[in-house]
Write a protein that holds these residues in place. Structure first.
Motif, short mmCIF file in Angstrom:
data_model
loop_
_atom_site.label_atom_id
_atom_site.label_comp_id
_atom_site.label_asym_id
_atom_site.label_seq_id
_atom_site.Cartn_x
_atom_site.Cartn_y
_atom_site.Cartn_z
N VAL A 160 142.74 31.45 -11.74
CA VAL A 160 142.22 30.79 -12.94
C VAL A 160 141.88 31.86 -13.97
CG1 VAL A 160 140.31 29.43 -13.86
CG2 VAL A 160 141.36 28.79 -11.69
N SER A 161 142.19 31.58 -15.24
CA SER A 161 141.83 32.52 -16.30
C SER A 161 140.31 32.57 -16.45
CB SER A 161 142.47 32.10 -17.63
OG SER A 161 141.98 30.83 -18.03
N GLY A 162 139.82 33.74 -16.83
CA GLY A 162 138.39 33.90 -17.02
C GLY A 162 137.71 34.41 -15.75
N LYS A 163 136.41 34.57 -15.85
CA LYS A 163 135.62 35.11 -14.75
C LYS A 163 134.32 34.33 -14.62
CE LYS A 163 138.11 38.87 -13.73
NZ LYS A 163 139.25 38.56 -14.61
N GLY A 164 133.64 34.56 -13.53
CA GLY A 164 132.29 34.04 -13.37
C GLY A 164 132.21 32.56 -13.07
N LEU A 165 131.09 31.97 -13.50
CA LEU A 165 130.76 30.59 -13.15
C LEU A 165 131.77 29.60 -13.71
CD1 LEU A 165 128.74 28.73 -11.77
CD2 LEU A 165 127.41 28.71 -13.88
N GLN A 166 132.23 29.83 -14.93
CA GLN A 166 133.19 28.90 -15.54
C GLN A 166 134.48 28.85 -14.75
OE1 GLN A 166 134.05 29.75 -19.63
NE2 GLN A 166 135.46 28.04 -19.86
N ALA A 167 135.01 30.02 -14.35
CA ALA A 167 136.23 30.05 -13.55
C ALA A 167 136.01 29.40 -12.19
CB ALA A 167 136.70 31.49 -13.38
N ALA A 168 134.83 29.60 -11.61
CA ALA A 168 134.54 29.00 -10.31
C ALA A 168 134.53 27.48 -10.38
CB ALA A 168 133.20 29.51 -9.79
N MET A 169 134.04 26.93 -11.50
CA MET A 169 134.03 25.48 -11.64
C MET A 169 135.46 24.93 -11.75
SD MET A 169 130.93 24.85 -11.28
CE MET A 169 130.99 23.09 -11.59
N VAL A 170 136.35 25.67 -12.43
CA VAL A 170 137.74 25.24 -12.52
C VAL A 170 138.39 25.30 -11.14
CG1 VAL A 170 139.98 25.69 -13.58
CG2 VAL A 170 137.88 25.98 -14.92
N VAL A 171 138.08 26.35 -10.37
CA VAL A 171 138.60 26.45 -9.00
C VAL A 171 138.16 25.25 -8.17
CG1 VAL A 171 138.43 27.76 -6.85
CG2 VAL A 171 138.83 28.95 -9.01
N SER A 172 136.91 24.85 -8.31
CA SER A 172 136.42 23.68 -7.57
C SER A 172 137.20 22.42 -7.96
CB SER A 172 134.93 23.48 -7.85
OG SER A 172 134.18 24.62 -7.47
N THR A 173 137.51 22.29 -9.25
CA THR A 173 138.29 21.14 -9.70
C THR A 173 139.69 21.15 -9.08
OG1 THR A 173 137.08 21.10 -11.79
CG2 THR A 173 139.19 19.94 -11.73
N ILE A 174 140.31 22.33 -9.04
CA ILE A 174 141.67 22.44 -8.49
C ILE A 174 141.68 22.14 -7.00
CG2 ILE A 174 143.54 24.07 -8.02
CD1 ILE A 174 142.90 25.40 -10.68
N ILE A 175 140.75 22.73 -6.26
CA ILE A 175 140.71 22.51 -4.81
C ILE A 175 140.47 21.03 -4.51
CG2 ILE A 175 139.49 23.05 -2.68
CD1 ILE A 175 141.24 25.29 -3.64
N GLY A 176 139.56 20.41 -5.29
CA GLY A 176 139.32 18.98 -5.09
C GLY A 176 140.56 18.16 -5.38
#
Length: 346
Positions: free
Chosen positions: A182-198
């Motif tokens: 995911v582009s970016g770093k930190g908490l924002q990127a982690a939230m996108v990762v959670s969306t993708i995994i879900g």
């Protein structure tokens, strides 16, 4: 020619300046007060503490000027003495201003400390969620040997991968593997990762092109940034179907697997992805790496690990590949997440 008029006007300007010189500081203070008030209205509440003592400065200037024709006026207004020595309004205004500054510094320190504690708690919560979504060990994959390494550059990372065996192993021994960044770093990127995994866990289709298309529609317009992703469906007989959305191509037994280009996820909603089909022989190894491996940087010459070194070590285990990339960058901070996924057909 302009010199003569200027010389004629200069005495008048000189007299005007000295006539208003006692109120020179008043203008500057009023201007600073307007700036502080504007900052306060924008949400910087600490600036409001400085407004009252700051307004005392022009008031003290007026009182000091009034003390000329009225010598006792200042003393009657303020009425403050320390050991018999009168305190002028200017001194009191200065003390109030310094006290306001100290109060602002203390309040900002308390607020920043509180914000840092909240941010640290949010990062820890995101890291816990990410560990649940991306477990350290892969599920049982009959017919395939899967190994993965995930080394985030920060508390939470922007890389992701997911191994999805067939829902009914007795009828189908296929394996769907997805890896991305995911582009970016930190908490924002982690939230996108959670969306993708879900979204991946709710996928109905196991065709790589359809998986990427569905993820792309789910991300476009709903998250900021984009994500690169590679999906592969492996069958027990060695048939492999691969689709790529801007992620580094995988390696098979030390050679790069040619993939058809595709735009990253989250850019446009109606993107379609092409599939590449090949056969994975028994005992062959597929290696997927994130750009954190390729972009590992040595210190101090700042040389990139690069694609040639990555291809040369792609026949190693996932742990060995990640270890070599980290060792190459010893002395320099890890700039990006490092993710390695290897799959061997048994």
């Amino acid at each position: 020619m302009l010199l003569i008029p200027l010389l004629a006007v200069f005495p008048a300007l000189h007299n005007v300046y000295f006539a208003f010189q006692p109120f020179e500081n008043v203008g500057w203070v009023l201007m600073a007060g307007c700036l502080l008030l504007a900052a306060y209205r924008r949400g910087n509440k600490e600036c409001g503490l400085l407004l009252i003592p700051l307004m005392c400065v022009p008031l003290s200037t007026l009182l000091d000027q009034a003390a000329g024709p009225f010598p006792r006026f200042t003393e009657l207004v303020m009425g403050l003495h320390v050991r018999g020595v009168g305190i002028s309004p200017s001194y009191i205004a200065l003390l109030l201003l310094l006290g306001g500054l100290l109060a602002v510094i203390l309040m900002r320190f308390i607020r920043i400390s509180r914000d840092e504690e909240i941010a640290a708690a949010e990062l820890e919560a995101a890291r816990t969620v990410q560990q649940l979504l991306i477990p350290p060990s892969s599920p049982a994959t009959p017919g395939f040997l899967v190994e993965s390494v995930y080394l985030p550059a920060r508390q939470v990372g922007g890389d992701f991968f997911l191994i999805l065996p067939a829902p009914d192993p007795t009828a189908d021994l296929s394996l769907l593997a997805v890896i991305g960044d995911v582009s970016g770093k930190g908490l924002q990127a982690a939230m996108v990762v959670s969306t993708i995994i879900g979204g991946l866990r709710m996928q109905i289709s196991r065709r790589p092109a359809e998986v990427l298309a569905r993820l792309n529609r789910a991300l476009t317009g709903n998250v900021s940034g984009f994500a690169t992703c590679c999906a592969i469906l492996l069958h027990s007989d060695g048939r492999a179907i691969l689709a790529n959305a801007g992620n580094p191509s995988p390696y098979c037994d030390g050679e790069e697997v040619p993939t058809l280009p595709g735009l990253p996820l989250g850019i446009a909603p109606e993107i379609t992805y092409d599939e590449t089909t090949f056969t994975l022989a028994s005992g062959s190894r597929l290696s997927f790496v994130s750009d954190g491996v390729v972009e590992a940087t040595s210190f101090p010459n700042k040389e990139l690990f690069g694609f040639d070194r990555t291809r040369a070590i792609s026949t190693q285990s996932a742990a060995a590949i990640a270890e070599m990339a980290c060792a190459f960058g010893i002395g320099a901070p890890q700039a990006d997440d490092i993710t390695v996924l290897t799959i061997i057909r048994e």
